[in-house]
Scaffold this motif. Sequence first.
Motif, PDB file in Angstrom:
ATOM      1  N   ASN A  76      24.930  12.397  13.384  1.00 36.83           N
ATOM      2  CA  ASN A  76      25.866  13.632  13.522  1.00 36.83           C
ATOM      3  C   ASN A  76      26.844  13.587  12.577  1.00 36.83           C
ATOM      4  N   HIS A  77      26.775  12.921  11.406  1.00 42.28           N
ATOM      5  CA  HIS A  77      27.497  13.087  10.328  1.00 42.28           C
ATOM      6  C   HIS A  77      26.981  13.519   9.179  1.00 42.28           C
ATOM      7  N   TYR A  80      31.423  16.973   9.682  1.00 40.17           N
ATOM      8  CA  TYR A  80      31.357  17.149   8.231  1.00 40.17           C
ATOM      9  C   TYR A  80      32.609  16.330   7.425  1.00 40.17           C
ATOM     10  N   HIS A  81      31.956  15.681   6.207  1.00 43.27           N
ATOM     11  CA  HIS A  81      33.082  15.057   5.348  1.00 43.27           C
ATOM     12  C   HIS A  81      32.957  15.576   3.849  1.00 43.27           C
ATOM     13  N   VAL A 107      37.935  16.432   6.690  1.00 42.74           N
ATOM     14  CA  VAL A 107      36.844  16.269   7.897  1.00 42.74           C
ATOM     15  C   VAL A 107      36.929  17.458   8.742  1.00 42.74           C
ATOM     16  N   ALA A 108      36.057  17.900   9.326  1.00 41.80           N
ATOM     17  CA  ALA A 108      35.767  18.923  10.410  1.00 41.80           C
ATOM     18  C   ALA A 108      34.435  18.824  11.161  1.00 41.80           C
ATOM     19  N   GLU A 109      34.770  19.617  12.446  1.00 37.02           N
ATOM     20  CA  GLU A 109      33.624  19.585  13.217  1.00 37.02           C
ATOM     21  C   GLU A 109      33.031  21.039  13.215  1.00 37.02           C
ATOM     22  N   ARG A 110      31.682  21.044  13.482  1.00 38.91           N
ATOM     23  CA  ARG A 110      30.952  22.401  13.598  1.00 38.91           C
ATOM     24  C   ARG A 110      29.753  22.368  14.226  1.00 38.91           C
ATOM     25  N   TYR A 111      29.175  22.979  15.280  1.00 33.18           N
ATOM     26  CA  TYR A 111      27.988  22.786  15.848  1.00 33.18           C
ATOM     27  C   TYR A 111      27.585  21.483  16.273  1.00 33.18           C
TER      28      TYR A 111
END
Length: 321
Positions: free
Chosen positions: A121-122, A163-164, A155-159
């Motif tokens: 999940n990364h 994400y890095h 760094v961010a989160e989506r769906y």
Amino acid sequence: MAVSPTPKLNANFPSLDALQNLGPFAVALSGGADSTALLVACAARWPGKVHAVHVHHGLQAAADGFEAHCMALCERLHVPLVVRRVNAANASGESPEDAARQARYRAFADALQNNWGGQINHMVLAQHADDQVETLMLALSRGAGLPGLACMPAVAERYGVTYHRPWLEVPGSHLRDALRAAEESWVEDPTNGDTRYTRNRIRAELLPVIEQAFPSFRQTFARSASHAAQAQALLQEMAEQDLQLVGNPPAIKALQQLSEARQSNVLRHWLALEHSQASAAQLQALLVQVKACTTRGHHIDIKVGRGFVRRDGAVLRCYNL
């Protein structure tokens, strides 16, 4: 350009220390120079840990060449690859770039959730300092607020995917130099030279002029984006606290006790939770109506995004179309 059987470990790829504590992860691999450099560098540092996802947008004849490059590169590096084909055509009123980006992120999430046992999940993205500057220029040209000026986070989160972006402070030229030193090839996107796209005009015409006047602009612009991101984080915290204060849905009398700036901030946050987004003009119209709402019969009905904000007794409600 010759292609070596294995990447040269002494090539001067930028640091990837920001990723060292991750478990298995995937690289978003377009086949261009930036993502090729990222995959080669990651595969050399963490063999067996790295996976790749390629999104075939189907928007240009060169797309098949990108896919073929990615497949050959991953096979040589022993990196598992998943290819996702998407329909990235833009809807009426939507820019082609935005449509392709949204389709790409959905494809990334789908690829990770349905491959490799769903245990990854990364995902790592190859955006670099030049991309960050271009994003800032676009935001300024559109009169963006702090969320836009904050640009791309590291760094961010989506769906459901984290994400890095480890290379946001690295100039794009460094990545190409490292690829050449490693004798690695990449595929050039033929649309990169098309100045009908605003981002390409910024890259080709504006950045060289800025660099002549301000040689350190990549670092200083990135610092400004970081300041904007920090300020936005503080506004987000205040918005969450103020929404608890005014309630959800927001009570009109409670809103009126806040300053206009805090009203604007908390209403933007509330609308985002309602999956709506107000333009500056729409939000200003709503603030005017909230201020004027002093009688029981005062009517509020403001167009916001694709829906409306209306008065419902003592509170505001959002109705999406």
